[in-house]
Design a protein around this motif. Sequence first.
Motif, PDB file in Angstrom:
ATOM      1  N   LEU A 275      32.535  50.090 -34.045  1.00 51.32           N
ATOM      2  CA  LEU A 275      32.772  50.836 -35.955  1.00 51.32           C
ATOM      3  C   LEU A 275      33.445  52.357 -35.847  1.00 51.32           C
ATOM      4  O   LEU A 275      33.602  52.402 -36.854  1.00 51.32           O
ATOM      5  CB  LEU A 275      30.869  51.380 -36.040  1.00 51.32           C
ATOM      6  N   GLY A 276      33.481  53.010 -34.751  1.00 51.35           N
ATOM      7  CA  GLY A 276      34.123  54.389 -34.867  1.00 51.35           C
ATOM      8  C   GLY A 276      34.022  55.736 -34.266  1.00 51.35           C
ATOM      9  O   GLY A 276      34.496  56.330 -34.611  1.00 51.35           O
ATOM     10  N   ALA A 277      32.483  55.306 -33.821  1.00 53.87           N
ATOM     11  CA  ALA A 277      31.757  56.482 -33.850  1.00 53.87           C
ATOM     12  C   ALA A 277      30.865  56.625 -31.829  1.00 53.87           C
ATOM     13  O   ALA A 277      31.469  55.929 -31.047  1.00 53.87           O
ATOM     14  CB  ALA A 277      30.863  56.109 -34.408  1.00 53.87           C
ATOM     15  N   GLU A 278      31.040  57.720 -32.055  1.00 51.97           N
ATOM     16  CA  GLU A 278      30.497  58.299 -30.688  1.00 51.97           C
ATOM     17  C   GLU A 278      29.097  58.439 -30.195  1.00 51.97           C
ATOM     18  O   GLU A 278      28.098  58.619 -31.064  1.00 51.97           O
ATOM     19  CB  GLU A 278      31.363  59.869 -30.006  1.00 51.97           C
ATOM     20  N   PRO A 279      28.858  57.279 -30.169  1.00 55.56           N
ATOM     21  CA  PRO A 279      27.435  56.607 -29.959  1.00 55.56           C
ATOM     22  C   PRO A 279      26.429  58.319 -29.080  1.00 55.56           C
ATOM     23  O   PRO A 279      26.566  58.510 -27.909  1.00 55.56           O
ATOM     24  CB  PRO A 279      27.351  55.849 -29.421  1.00 55.56           C
ATOM     25  N   LEU A 280      25.688  57.812 -29.322  1.00 54.41           N
ATOM     26  CA  LEU A 280      24.187  58.947 -28.603  1.00 54.41           C
ATOM     27  C   LEU A 280      22.855  58.258 -29.240  1.00 54.41           C
ATOM     28  O   LEU A 280      22.544  57.819 -30.088  1.00 54.41           O
ATOM     29  CB  LEU A 280      23.883  60.370 -29.000  1.00 54.41           C
ATOM     30  N   SER A 281      21.997  58.488 -28.009  1.00 58.34           N
ATOM     31  CA  SER A 281      20.452  58.395 -27.889  1.00 58.34           C
ATOM     32  C   SER A 281      20.059  59.705 -29.037  1.00 58.34           C
ATOM     33  O   SER A 281      20.243  60.295 -29.439  1.00 58.34           O
ATOM     34  CB  SER A 281      20.072  57.755 -26.573  1.00 58.34           C
ATOM     35  N   TYR A 282      18.582  58.967 -30.017  1.00 60.95           N
ATOM     36  CA  TYR A 282      18.169  59.296 -30.775  1.00 60.95           C
ATOM     37  C   TYR A 282      17.049  59.468 -29.723  1.00 60.95           C
ATOM     38  O   TYR A 282      16.153  59.582 -28.818  1.00 60.95           O
ATOM     39  CB  TYR A 282      17.565  59.204 -31.678  1.00 60.95           C
TER      40      TYR A 282
ATOM     41  N   GLU B 141      20.223  68.479 -27.357  1.00 59.83           N
ATOM     42  CA  GLU B 141      20.794  69.034 -26.724  1.00 59.83           C
ATOM     43  C   GLU B 141      22.066  67.907 -26.898  1.00 59.83           C
ATOM     44  O   GLU B 141      23.839  68.154 -26.682  1.00 59.83           O
ATOM     45  CB  GLU B 141      20.488  69.486 -25.293  1.00 59.83           C
ATOM     46  N   ARG B 142      22.287  66.511 -26.518  1.00 57.96           N
ATOM     47  CA  ARG B 142      22.881  66.144 -26.460  1.00 57.96           C
ATOM     48  C   ARG B 142      24.610  66.289 -27.570  1.00 57.96           C
ATOM     49  O   ARG B 142      25.722  65.985 -27.102  1.00 57.96           O
ATOM     50  CB  ARG B 142      22.578  64.233 -26.624  1.00 57.96           C
ATOM     51  N   VAL B 143      24.242  66.303 -28.942  1.00 55.07           N
ATOM     52  CA  VAL B 143      25.223  66.774 -29.877  1.00 55.07           C
ATOM     53  C   VAL B 143      25.818  68.213 -29.098  1.00 55.07           C
ATOM     54  O   VAL B 143      26.709  67.887 -29.795  1.00 55.07           O
ATOM     55  CB  VAL B 143      24.460  67.094 -30.788  1.00 55.07           C
ATOM     56  N   ARG B 144      25.130  68.641 -29.027  1.00 58.63           N
ATOM     57  CA  ARG B 144      26.132  70.125 -28.475  1.00 58.63           C
ATOM     58  C   ARG B 144      26.789  69.574 -27.505  1.00 58.63           C
ATOM     59  O   ARG B 144      27.937  70.288 -27.196  1.00 58.63           O
ATOM     60  CB  ARG B 144      25.523  70.977 -28.387  1.00 58.63           C
ATOM     61  N   GLY B 145      26.614  68.595 -26.382  1.00 57.43           N
ATOM     62  CA  GLY B 145      27.588  67.801 -25.346  1.00 57.43           C
ATOM     63  C   GLY B 145      28.273  67.606 -26.260  1.00 57.43           C
ATOM     64  O   GLY B 145      29.252  68.122 -25.283  1.00 57.43           O
ATOM     65  N   LEU B 146      28.665  66.924 -27.165  1.00 54.59           N
ATOM     66  CA  LEU B 146      29.889  67.046 -28.032  1.00 54.59           C
ATOM     67  C   LEU B 146      30.314  67.614 -28.690  1.00 54.59           C
ATOM     68  O   LEU B 146      31.648  67.709 -28.576  1.00 54.59           O
ATOM     69  CB  LEU B 146      29.885  64.960 -28.455  1.00 54.59           C
ATOM     70  N   ALA B 147      29.802  68.284 -29.400  1.00 53.94           N
ATOM     71  CA  ALA B 147      30.023  69.070 -30.603  1.00 53.94           C
ATOM     72  C   ALA B 147      29.203  70.607 -30.323  1.00 53.94           C
ATOM     73  O   ALA B 147      28.504  71.316 -30.862  1.00 53.94           O
ATOM     74  CB  ALA B 147      29.999  68.911 -31.455  1.00 53.94           C
ATOM     75  N   PRO B 148      29.999  71.578 -29.289  1.00 55.73           N
ATOM     76  CA  PRO B 148      29.215  73.376 -29.001  1.00 55.73           C
ATOM     77  C   PRO B 148      29.830  73.323 -29.798  1.00 55.73           C
ATOM     78  O   PRO B 148      28.147  74.314 -29.770  1.00 55.73           O
ATOM     79  CB  PRO B 148      30.447  72.923 -27.289  1.00 55.73           C
ATOM     80  N   GLU B 149      30.187  73.388 -30.183  1.00 57.30           N
ATOM     81  CA  GLU B 149      30.251  74.600 -32.082  1.00 57.30           C
ATOM     82  C   GLU B 149      29.580  73.692 -33.165  1.00 57.30           C
ATOM     83  O   GLU B 149      29.387  75.348 -34.152  1.00 57.30           O
ATOM     84  CB  GLU B 149      31.496  74.810 -32.348  1.00 57.30           C
ATOM     85  N   GLY B 150      29.497  72.951 -33.052  1.00 55.27           N
ATOM     86  CA  GLY B 150      28.101  72.690 -34.741  1.00 55.27           C
ATOM     87  C   GLY B 150      28.560  71.366 -34.953  1.00 55.27           C
ATOM     88  O   GLY B 150      30.184  71.157 -34.774  1.00 55.27           O
ATOM     89  N   VAL B 151      28.335  70.623 -35.962  1.00 56.39           N
ATOM     90  CA  VAL B 151      28.607  69.372 -36.650  1.00 56.39           C
ATOM     91  C   VAL B 151      28.676  70.022 -38.204  1.00 56.39           C
ATOM     92  O   VAL B 151      28.805  71.099 -38.568  1.00 56.39           O
ATOM     93  CB  VAL B 151      28.205  68.326 -36.750  1.00 56.39           C
ATOM     94  N   ASP B 152      30.599  69.360 -39.320  1.00 53.07           N
ATOM     95  CA  ASP B 152      30.708  69.884 -40.147  1.00 53.07           C
ATOM     96  C   ASP B 152      29.847  68.885 -41.161  1.00 53.07           C
ATOM     97  O   ASP B 152      29.728  69.951 -42.245  1.00 53.07           O
ATOM     98  CB  ASP B 152      32.307  69.928 -40.962  1.00 53.07           C
ATOM     99  N   ALA B 153      29.175  67.731 -40.713  1.00 49.04           N
ATOM    100  CA  ALA B 153      28.291  67.416 -42.129  1.00 49.04           C
ATOM    101  C   ALA B 153      27.304  66.579 -40.925  1.00 49.04           C
ATOM    102  O   ALA B 153      27.646  65.692 -39.839  1.00 49.04           O
ATOM    103  CB  ALA B 153      28.748  66.799 -42.768  1.00 49.04           C
ATOM    104  N   VAL B 154      25.879  66.408 -41.943  1.00 45.15           N
ATOM    105  CA  VAL B 154      25.178  65.676 -41.431  1.00 45.15           C
ATOM    106  C   VAL B 154      24.712  64.404 -42.177  1.00 45.15           C
ATOM    107  O   VAL B 154      24.128  64.711 -43.515  1.00 45.15           O
ATOM    108  CB  VAL B 154      23.659  66.388 -40.471  1.00 45.15           C
ATOM    109  N   PHE B 155      24.664  62.551 -42.240  1.00 47.65           N
ATOM    110  CA  PHE B 155      23.987  62.113 -42.734  1.00 47.65           C
ATOM    111  C   PHE B 155      22.989  61.555 -42.481  1.00 47.65           C
ATOM    112  O   PHE B 155      23.098  61.215 -41.244  1.00 47.65           O
ATOM    113  CB  PHE B 155      25.066  60.929 -43.064  1.00 47.65           C
TER     114      PHE B 155
END
Length: 309
Positions: free
Chosen positions: A189-196, A202-216
């Motif tokens: 679909l166009g996303a980088e998948p991660l398990s919930y 920690e998994r999100v920080r591994g992909l985006a160490p500085e954090g994310v701009d928006a959360v849905f």
Amino acid sequence: MKAISYARYGGPEVLEYGDVDDPKVGPDTVLVRVRAASVNPVDWKARQGHLDAILPTVFPVVPGWDVAGVVVRSGPAVPEFAAGDEVIGYVRQDVLSGGTFAEYVAAPVRTLAPKPRGLTFEQAAGIPLAGLTAYQVLHRVLGVRRGETVLVHAAAGGVGSVAVQLAAHLGARVIGTASGRNHDFVRGLGAEPLSYGEGLAERVRGLAPEGVDAVFDTVGGDTLKTSANLLVPEGRLASIIDPGVVEYGGHYWFVRPDPQDLRKLSELADQGVLAIHVEETFPLERAADAHRRSEEGHVRGKIVVRVPE
């Protein structure tokens, strides 16, 4: 006409297949011959009585807000559609009563848009509620921009799968949470998948160490709390499931019918930007089984009810 209806709140067993009165076509409504209607969690939550505090209920209730079908005739104040037009609609009205799990539905013109030409009726029926929810949150609430990083929860579900595609189309980098079995689907679909689940931060920080701009957010609870802590200082947070999002400085959104937004989604589908995955289809008389399947959760894309011609 034939329809699925319920005369009291309860589980899937209260749904009955049989004859109900034909809908009346008012000045601002369109009579649509239903070809397909998709199942959304709100359908069985309404059946359980959870919307009783906000929507008057007139029994028997025909459930369903999503529809794809063909116009039979329009009311005298509706020049937009003519007999034979193929349409989709998010047919939410001010009273819980006459829904889309039926041979015909009288849809207010404000709920309809042309059906995407390149999609089947079953695929098109999956657009309205999920598509409008994703589109409105991304554009009106989060204001996602090119180059931003967006975290979408339950990215393989009905709303999440559309949100991933639309966010990617906006030029965002998309991270999507999903079960392991759905990682390839989410990647497609166009996303980088991660398990919930445990360790998500920690998994999100591994992909985006500085954090994310928006959360849905489509999950709420602990996932919402974790998400708030993953935002960059000026990050935005929106939830469609948990009003408690406001405690974290975010926004709660309940989708609304909008014919312009719906028309835009139809155009995006015809442009190949938006695809709808239908996991399972049920005939109208087995709509109770469709509700049961939706209640089980972990649906990839949409569950659809097909109405014979």
